[in-house]
Design a protein around this motif. Structure first.
Motif, PDB file in Angstrom:
ATOM      1  N   SER A 106     -35.683  -0.603  18.411  1.00 41.21           N
ATOM      2  CA  SER A 106     -34.295  -0.318  18.029  1.00 41.21           C
ATOM      3  C   SER A 106     -33.590  -1.532  17.431  1.00 41.21           C
ATOM      4  O   SER A 106     -32.500  -1.414  16.889  1.00 41.21           O
ATOM      5  CB  SER A 106     -33.506   0.189  19.238  1.00 41.21           C
ATOM      6  OG  SER A 106     -33.446  -0.812  20.244  1.00 41.21           O
ATOM      7  N   GLY A 107     -34.215  -2.699  17.511  1.00 43.53           N
ATOM      8  CA  GLY A 107     -33.667  -3.916  16.931  1.00 43.53           C
ATOM      9  C   GLY A 107     -33.315  -4.947  17.981  1.00 43.53           C
ATOM     10  O   GLY A 107     -32.873  -4.611  19.077  1.00 43.53           O
ATOM     11  N   ILE A 108     -33.555  -6.212  17.638  1.00 48.03           N
ATOM     12  CA  ILE A 108     -33.261  -7.317  18.542  1.00 48.03           C
ATOM     13  C   ILE A 108     -33.035  -8.577  17.722  1.00 48.03           C
ATOM     14  O   ILE A 108     -33.667  -8.762  16.689  1.00 48.03           O
ATOM     15  CB  ILE A 108     -34.392  -7.533  19.589  1.00 48.03           C
ATOM     16  CG1 ILE A 108     -34.022  -8.576  20.637  1.00 48.03           C
ATOM     17  CG2 ILE A 108     -35.711  -7.867  18.918  1.00 48.03           C
ATOM     18  CD1 ILE A 108     -32.980  -8.142  21.612  1.00 48.03           C
ATOM     19  N   GLU A 109     -32.111  -9.412  18.170  1.00 39.73           N
ATOM     20  CA  GLU A 109     -31.857 -10.716  17.566  1.00 39.73           C
ATOM     21  C   GLU A 109     -31.790 -11.758  18.668  1.00 39.73           C
ATOM     22  O   GLU A 109     -31.428 -11.446  19.807  1.00 39.73           O
ATOM     23  CB  GLU A 109     -30.535 -10.700  16.789  1.00 39.73           C
ATOM     24  CG  GLU A 109     -30.532  -9.762  15.606  1.00 39.73           C
ATOM     25  CD  GLU A 109     -29.200  -9.749  14.876  1.00 39.73           C
ATOM     26  OE1 GLU A 109     -28.232 -10.394  15.343  1.00 39.73           O
ATOM     27  OE2 GLU A 109     -29.130  -9.085  13.833  1.00 39.73           O
ATOM     28  N   MET A 110     -32.114 -12.998  18.336  1.00 40.06           N
ATOM     29  CA  MET A 110     -32.046 -14.074  19.318  1.00 40.06           C
ATOM     30  C   MET A 110     -30.669 -14.142  19.958  1.00 40.06           C
ATOM     31  O   MET A 110     -30.548 -14.334  21.167  1.00 40.06           O
ATOM     32  CB  MET A 110     -32.403 -15.415  18.676  1.00 40.06           C
ATOM     33  CG  MET A 110     -33.875 -15.587  18.429  1.00 40.06           C
ATOM     34  SD  MET A 110     -34.294 -17.237  17.819  1.00 40.06           S
ATOM     35  CE  MET A 110     -34.215 -16.927  16.064  1.00 40.06           C
ATOM     36  N   ASN A 111     -29.629 -13.986  19.144  1.00 38.17           N
ATOM     37  CA  ASN A 111     -28.267 -14.062  19.665  1.00 38.17           C
ATOM     38  C   ASN A 111     -27.986 -13.016  20.730  1.00 38.17           C
ATOM     39  O   ASN A 111     -27.146 -13.232  21.602  1.00 38.17           O
ATOM     40  CB  ASN A 111     -27.242 -13.939  18.535  1.00 38.17           C
ATOM     41  CG  ASN A 111     -27.087 -15.224  17.772  1.00 38.17           C
ATOM     42  OD1 ASN A 111     -27.442 -16.292  18.238  1.00 38.17           O
ATOM     43  ND2 ASN A 111     -26.560 -15.107  16.557  1.00 38.17           N
ATOM     44  N   ASP A 112     -28.662 -11.876  20.675  1.00 27.21           N
ATOM     45  CA  ASP A 112     -28.474 -10.846  21.697  1.00 27.21           C
ATOM     46  C   ASP A 112     -28.766 -11.391  23.094  1.00 27.21           C
ATOM     47  O   ASP A 112     -28.156 -10.972  24.071  1.00 27.21           O
ATOM     48  CB  ASP A 112     -29.382  -9.635  21.443  1.00 27.21           C
ATOM     49  CG  ASP A 112     -29.045  -8.895  20.164  1.00 27.21           C
ATOM     50  OD1 ASP A 112     -27.925  -9.056  19.638  1.00 27.21           O
ATOM     51  OD2 ASP A 112     -29.920  -8.144  19.685  1.00 27.21           O
ATOM     52  N   LEU A 113     -29.700 -12.332  23.172  1.00 29.24           N
ATOM     53  CA  LEU A 113     -30.111 -12.874  24.468  1.00 29.24           C
ATOM     54  C   LEU A 113     -29.441 -14.193  24.815  1.00 29.24           C
ATOM     55  O   LEU A 113     -29.430 -14.583  25.978  1.00 29.24           O
ATOM     56  CB  LEU A 113     -31.630 -13.056  24.487  1.00 29.24           C
ATOM     57  CG  LEU A 113     -32.457 -11.794  24.241  1.00 29.24           C
ATOM     58  CD1 LEU A 113     -33.944 -12.138  24.270  1.00 29.24           C
ATOM     59  CD2 LEU A 113     -32.137 -10.713  25.269  1.00 29.24           C
ATOM     60  N   THR A 114     -28.910 -14.901  23.812  1.00 33.26           N
ATOM     61  CA  THR A 114     -28.421 -16.248  24.083  1.00 33.26           C
ATOM     62  C   THR A 114     -26.940 -16.473  23.814  1.00 33.26           C
ATOM     63  O   THR A 114     -26.399 -17.515  24.175  1.00 33.26           O
ATOM     64  CB  THR A 114     -29.207 -17.268  23.240  1.00 33.26           C
ATOM     65  OG1 THR A 114     -29.049 -16.950  21.846  1.00 33.26           O
ATOM     66  CG2 THR A 114     -30.683 -17.267  23.600  1.00 33.26           C
ATOM     67  N   GLU A 115     -26.291 -15.517  23.170  1.00 33.58           N
ATOM     68  CA  GLU A 115     -24.907 -15.709  22.743  1.00 33.58           C
ATOM     69  C   GLU A 115     -23.989 -16.160  23.879  1.00 33.58           C
ATOM     70  O   GLU A 115     -23.154 -17.037  23.712  1.00 33.58           O
ATOM     71  CB  GLU A 115     -24.380 -14.411  22.120  1.00 33.58           C
ATOM     72  CG  GLU A 115     -23.037 -14.549  21.490  1.00 33.58           C
ATOM     73  CD  GLU A 115     -22.652 -13.287  20.739  1.00 33.58           C
ATOM     74  OE1 GLU A 115     -22.073 -13.445  19.658  1.00 33.58           O
ATOM     75  OE2 GLU A 115     -22.913 -12.174  21.237  1.00 33.58           O
ATOM     76  N   LYS A 116     -24.141 -15.581  25.057  1.00 30.43           N
ATOM     77  CA  LYS A 116     -23.217 -15.910  26.151  1.00 30.43           C
ATOM     78  C   LYS A 116     -23.389 -17.354  26.648  1.00 30.43           C
ATOM     79  O   LYS A 116     -22.532 -17.857  27.358  1.00 30.43           O
ATOM     80  CB  LYS A 116     -23.391 -14.925  27.309  1.00 30.43           C
ATOM     81  CG  LYS A 116     -24.700 -15.012  28.047  1.00 30.43           C
ATOM     82  CD  LYS A 116     -24.773 -13.980  29.154  1.00 30.43           C
ATOM     83  CE  LYS A 116     -26.073 -14.023  29.898  1.00 30.43           C
ATOM     84  NZ  LYS A 116     -26.141 -13.008  30.937  1.00 30.43           N
ATOM     85  N   TYR A 117     -24.481 -18.018  26.262  1.00 35.36           N
ATOM     86  CA  TYR A 117     -24.699 -19.379  26.700  1.00 35.36           C
ATOM     87  C   TYR A 117     -24.241 -20.415  25.689  1.00 35.36           C
ATOM     88  O   TYR A 117     -24.272 -21.611  25.931  1.00 35.36           O
ATOM     89  CB  TYR A 117     -26.195 -19.619  26.973  1.00 35.36           C
ATOM     90  CG  TYR A 117     -26.712 -18.693  28.047  1.00 35.36           C
ATOM     91  CD1 TYR A 117     -26.355 -18.866  29.371  1.00 35.36           C
ATOM     92  CD2 TYR A 117     -27.578 -17.641  27.721  1.00 35.36           C
ATOM     93  CE1 TYR A 117     -26.820 -18.008  30.357  1.00 35.36           C
ATOM     94  CE2 TYR A 117     -28.049 -16.784  28.701  1.00 35.36           C
ATOM     95  CZ  TYR A 117     -27.674 -16.974  30.004  1.00 35.36           C
ATOM     96  OH  TYR A 117     -28.148 -16.137  30.977  1.00 35.36           O
ATOM     97  N   ARG A 118     -23.808 -19.965  24.531  1.00 34.89           N
ATOM     98  CA  ARG A 118     -23.372 -20.887  23.480  1.00 34.89           C
ATOM     99  C   ARG A 118     -21.875 -21.140  23.589  1.00 34.89           C
ATOM    100  O   ARG A 118     -21.112 -20.235  23.821  1.00 34.89           O
ATOM    101  CB  ARG A 118     -23.724 -20.323  22.120  1.00 34.89           C
ATOM    102  CG  ARG A 118     -25.218 -20.108  21.969  1.00 34.89           C
ATOM    103  CD  ARG A 118     -25.582 -19.755  20.552  1.00 34.89           C
ATOM    104  NE  ARG A 118     -26.959 -19.331  20.466  1.00 34.89           N
ATOM    105  CZ  ARG A 118     -27.982 -20.138  20.243  1.00 34.89           C
ATOM    106  NH1 ARG A 118     -27.768 -21.417  20.084  1.00 34.89           N
ATOM    107  NH2 ARG A 118     -29.213 -19.671  20.177  1.00 34.89           N
ATOM    108  N   SER A 119     -21.502 -22.397  23.380  1.00 31.82           N
ATOM    109  CA  SER A 119     -20.074 -22.729  23.472  1.00 31.82           C
ATOM    110  C   SER A 119     -19.448 -22.880  22.108  1.00 31.82           C
ATOM    111  O   SER A 119     -20.038 -22.881  21.113  1.00 31.82           O
ATOM    112  CB  SER A 119     -19.880 -23.993  24.272  1.00 31.82           C
ATOM    113  OG  SER A 119     -20.752 -25.009  23.869  1.00 31.82           O
TER     114      SER A 119
END
Length: 97
Positions: free
Chosen positions: A84-97
């Protein structure tokens, strides 16, 4: 949208125990020249794209290590396949400031 994230740690067996970093740099160059989105991390590199294409890139990376003089290569691979689709940001966005 990409259907896979693939992380790879490539460990080439060098001829005389030389430093592997120049080999790893060549492996990352293979990824860079492929045009896929990727991020280099201390112990592995993560690529984003179509699974079949990413697996071909891994094969090319291994072939490049042999061309550079490695006797053999260990590739440790992690795959997240999500049709259905996946991007790196889907997994890491909440950890980026």
């Amino acid at each position: 949208m990409a259907n896979a994230l693939v992380s790879i740690q490539i460990i080439p067996k060098t001829k005389n125990g030389e430093d592997v970093i120049p080999y790893v740099d060549e492996a990352i160059r293979v990824i860079d020249e492929s045009g896929v989105k990727y991020e280099v991390h201390p112990l592995e590199t993560t690529m984003e794209g179509e699974l079949e294409h990413l697996l071909k890139i891994i094969a090319e990376m291994n072939e490049k290590m042999i061309e550079k003089g490695s006797r053999n290569v260990i590739s440790q691979v992690k795959i997240l396949y999500q049709p259905s689709g996946i991007e790196m940001n889907d997994l890491t966005e909440k950890y980026r400031s």
